[in-house]
Motif scaffolding. Sequence first.
Motif, PDB file in Angstrom:
ATOM      1  N   MET A   1       7.553   4.992 -13.670  1.00 16.97           N
ATOM      2  CA  MET A   1       7.156   4.006 -14.663  1.00 16.97           C
ATOM      3  C   MET A   1       6.460   2.811 -14.001  1.00 16.97           C
ATOM      4  O   MET A   1       5.446   2.315 -14.487  1.00 16.97           O
ATOM      5  N   LEU A   2       7.010   2.370 -12.875  1.00 16.52           N
ATOM      6  CA  LEU A   2       6.412   1.249 -12.147  1.00 16.52           C
ATOM      7  C   LEU A   2       5.021   1.602 -11.659  1.00 16.52           C
ATOM      8  O   LEU A   2       4.090   0.791 -11.729  1.00 16.52           O
ATOM      9  N   ASP A   3       4.867   2.810 -11.158  1.00 12.54           N
ATOM     10  CA  ASP A   3       3.568   3.223 -10.623  1.00 12.54           C
ATOM     11  C   ASP A   3       2.522   3.320 -11.726  1.00 12.54           C
ATOM     12  O   ASP A   3       1.334   3.103 -11.482  1.00 12.54           O
ATOM     13  N   ARG A   4       2.964   3.647 -12.946  1.00 12.65           N
ATOM     14  CA  ARG A   4       2.014   3.721 -14.071  1.00 12.65           C
ATOM     15  C   ARG A   4       1.662   2.323 -14.608  1.00 12.65           C
ATOM     16  O   ARG A   4       0.837   2.193 -15.507  1.00 12.65           O
ATOM     17  N   GLY A   5       2.324   1.318 -14.039  1.00  9.66           N
ATOM     18  CA  GLY A   5       2.036  -0.052 -14.469  1.00  9.66           C
ATOM     19  C   GLY A   5       2.627  -0.396 -15.811  1.00  9.66           C
ATOM     20  O   GLY A   5       2.127  -1.272 -16.518  1.00  9.66           O
TER      21      GLY A   5
ATOM     22  N   ASN B   1       0.809  -1.213   0.000  1.00 15.93           N
ATOM     23  CA  ASN B   1       0.000   0.000   0.000  1.00 15.93           C
ATOM     24  C   ASN B   1       0.845   1.267   0.000  1.00 15.93           C
ATOM     25  O   ASN B   1       0.345   2.353   0.276  1.00 15.93           O
ATOM     26  N   LYS B   2       2.148   1.102  -0.305  1.00 12.93           N
ATOM     27  CA  LYS B   2       3.050   2.244  -0.313  1.00 12.93           C
ATOM     28  C   LYS B   2       2.761   3.121  -1.534  1.00 12.93           C
ATOM     29  O   LYS B   2       2.750   2.650  -2.665  1.00 12.93           O
ATOM     30  N   THR B   3       2.531   4.407  -1.282  1.00 16.57           N
ATOM     31  CA  THR B   3       2.202   5.334  -2.360  1.00 16.57           C
ATOM     32  C   THR B   3       3.311   5.366  -3.398  1.00 16.57           C
ATOM     33  O   THR B   3       4.480   5.472  -3.068  1.00 16.57           O
ATOM     34  N   GLY B   4       2.935   5.284  -4.651  1.00 16.72           N
ATOM     35  CA  GLY B   4       3.913   5.393  -5.727  1.00 16.72           C
ATOM     36  C   GLY B   4       4.387   4.065  -6.277  1.00 16.72           C
ATOM     37  O   GLY B   4       5.013   4.027  -7.311  1.00 16.72           O
ATOM     38  N   LEU B   5       4.069   2.976  -5.601  1.00 19.66           N
ATOM     39  CA  LEU B   5       4.537   1.675  -6.086  1.00 19.66           C
ATOM     40  C   LEU B   5       3.442   0.615  -6.075  1.00 19.66           C
ATOM     41  O   LEU B   5       3.630  -0.470  -6.594  1.00 19.66           O
ATOM     42  N   ASN B   6       2.329   0.926  -5.437  1.00 16.45           N
ATOM     43  CA  ASN B   6       1.327  -0.123  -5.268  1.00 16.45           C
ATOM     44  C   ASN B   6       0.750  -0.614  -6.596  1.00 16.45           C
ATOM     45  O   ASN B   6       0.369  -1.768  -6.720  1.00 16.45           O
ATOM     46  N   ARG B   7       0.704   0.254  -7.616  1.00 17.45           N
ATOM     47  CA  ARG B   7       0.150  -0.166  -8.909  1.00 17.45           C
ATOM     48  C   ARG B   7       0.983  -1.298  -9.507  1.00 17.45           C
ATOM     49  O   ARG B   7       0.447  -2.311  -9.981  1.00 17.45           O
ATOM     50  N   PHE B   8       2.303  -1.134  -9.511  1.00 15.17           N
ATOM     51  CA  PHE B   8       3.194  -2.159 -10.057  1.00 15.17           C
ATOM     52  C   PHE B   8       3.048  -3.475  -9.301  1.00 15.17           C
ATOM     53  O   PHE B   8       2.887  -4.541  -9.902  1.00 15.17           O
ATOM     54  N   LEU B   9       3.096  -3.392  -7.979  1.00 15.68           N
ATOM     55  CA  LEU B   9       3.010  -4.623  -7.185  1.00 15.68           C
ATOM     56  C   LEU B   9       1.647  -5.287  -7.325  1.00 15.68           C
ATOM     57  O   LEU B   9       1.554  -6.516  -7.376  1.00 15.68           O
TER      58      LEU B   9
END
Length: 728
Positions: free
Chosen positions: A423-427, A380-388
């Motif tokens: 880039m990771l956050d944008r998936g 649930n960390k902001t900025g990385l949760n989309r990638f994970l």
Amino acid sequence: MDTHQSLTEIFEHLKERNLSAAINELEAFLSVHPHQVNSDRLHALRTDYQLMADYWKRGFKDPQLPSLYQTLLQRMYVLCANISKHYGVGHSSYLSSVYMRIRMTARDWSPQNIREELEAFVSDAALLELEPENKREARRQALYQQHQHQMNVLFDYIYTSDIWTNGVATAMEGILLSPTVDTNDQQLLVSAIMLSVLEHFDIAKFRTLVHVYEQASDERVRQRALVGWVLTIDSELAFSVYPEQIQLVEKLLEDEQCREELVELQKQIIFCINAEQDTRTIQKEIMPDLMKGQSLRMTRNGIEEVEEDPMEDILHPGEQERKLEKVEESFQRMLNMQKQGSDIYFGGFSQMKRFPFFNELSNWFVPFYANHPDVFEVMNKTGLNRFLQVMMEKGPFCNSDKYSFVFAFQQVVDRIPQNMREMLDRGEASINEMAAEELESTTYIRRIYLQDLYRFFRLFPQRSQFFDPFYFSNFRYLFFANPIFSKTHLEPSFGEVTAFLLKQKRLREASLLISNFGEARRDYQFWLMAGYLMQHMPLGQEPPIPGYDDLQCYAKALELKPGQEKPLAGYARALFSHGMYAEALETYDQLLAIRPEKQSYRLNRAVSMTNLGQYAGALKDLYRLNYESPEDVNVNRVLAWTLVCEGKYEAAEKIYTQLLAGDVQPDDLLNYGYCLWFNGQIEDAADCFHRFLKETELKAEYILQNEAELLKEKGITEPEQQLMLYIL
């Protein structure tokens, strides 16, 4: 006799249905390890057994006698299984700590209370949405933290539980099928039940797994139950103490879908136990090509980039394209392995199981979910949760590897450059995403669960404390070879699975399965596969069908389908290996009538003729083969040896000189030695023999025994033979 052996003897008596011997053995055990409750139970059992015997001695014909005896056997088994379990716990520091930790709590372990706790969690989780937004996440974390602790303890409790009563089993079955209990909890409990039954068979728990497989609406729960009951079948007890096992299994096998799932499950398990072999293939054959294509090299300090040579394009035009093609081929090969069912991630993720998370037994079996307290923060960390989230939802990893990935990612996340983080956050980055329909397929669900199990039994630090169904010596994983499936509706699928095992080069497993075929199923395919197995099985291994050899198996296949090429080819090889060269020659003539262009048939025909002393005929075929394929070393080897037998030593020498300049086989040295000896070149012959003996570690006498008849034919006297031994 030590204590463990004594307990083993008791179970052996029960499997032989010898109740009185089991009672006597247990009395002796309890005299050394006194326990009042167990002694009282054994006394009651002996009393009932004595009453039954007294009634029988008076000549009364009781129609209930068989069922009464069966009931006493089962009571005795339950008593012995519980004693054995407690003995095992008491003699393992790990199991003892688990057992004491959960029993020292004041928790109510009744099924009713367990159900209320599990249903309360579902209700509380649903009510989180009504919490104020500023308090919701903290409340969520606290709820899931408490619940995961409860599940860890409940998992350990079920794993270490005594044999269940029918009442407990029915109540637990209700929990596992209830729509008001979370599916993750149900999946975890199914795994705990399976582990418990693997240690000591429990008909009530086994029945629970069967019923959950039959009735569960959630496919993930259902597939875990399928794996559970399949791996926990105990056929020895089924045919002695618990025939209910047979009835439950036979009822399941009436369903076509069940049979199809069992075939697929058996194949998937074989792919699982190939994981280490697949890892070696990837590391030795695939990864080096991938790294070359990326201008990378492996060093002691890790992977380093190699600077490109500016002259490369000039000196070797097109080389870069060839490298890229090689990389693409290697990558595609790895993807194909995965599609076929190979566990391509085992090698990489096996190094990532040392996180504290994996010290908890239940965590090896828990389905991945973002609210697990150990991964909640990073997921649930902001900025990385989309990638994970994308990786965990669509990545082709088992649950255990997903947790490993998150923990490893957490360690490097702060070192990721800002542009890559965005880039990771944008998936925009992921690994081999899978389609939604594939993720929901029973094939995929079963595969990732089997991979979770395999990692546990291979990598858990305390794995030696558990019965491993993947262990090669017990063959529990090869459930198709279990006698309980013989002569059932599953037997028509035995041929398909045996053929699969042969394709995977698992000859030992194929041999075990062949021996489980009923006589009514010994069709053309059966005899063909049996012949192949007997032809290729290692020396000293028991034949899969007593009383038959490869020759007889192929003959049986030919009786069913005369003139077929496959059994004829096997029959010819069998004849040759049995020294029946005239019959082999005749059979190769038949094969060449079917396939005149097949080189191997012509070559084997020539070898048969050579062994029959028909050198001129053999040489006619061999010269033709040599003309068509001058670089074929197999043809050249046979040609050279036939020339030796014919006495054309100089011509043979020329060929052996070429053979020894390439990939030298020990037989090349041996046969060249004979050639030189027959031609009077004693020292050179001895040198070849010496090199042959060094490579094969055979005794020098082998030189004389191997071609005793030919030595005599060539006029090598007994004194000359002894002198050759002397100089070797």
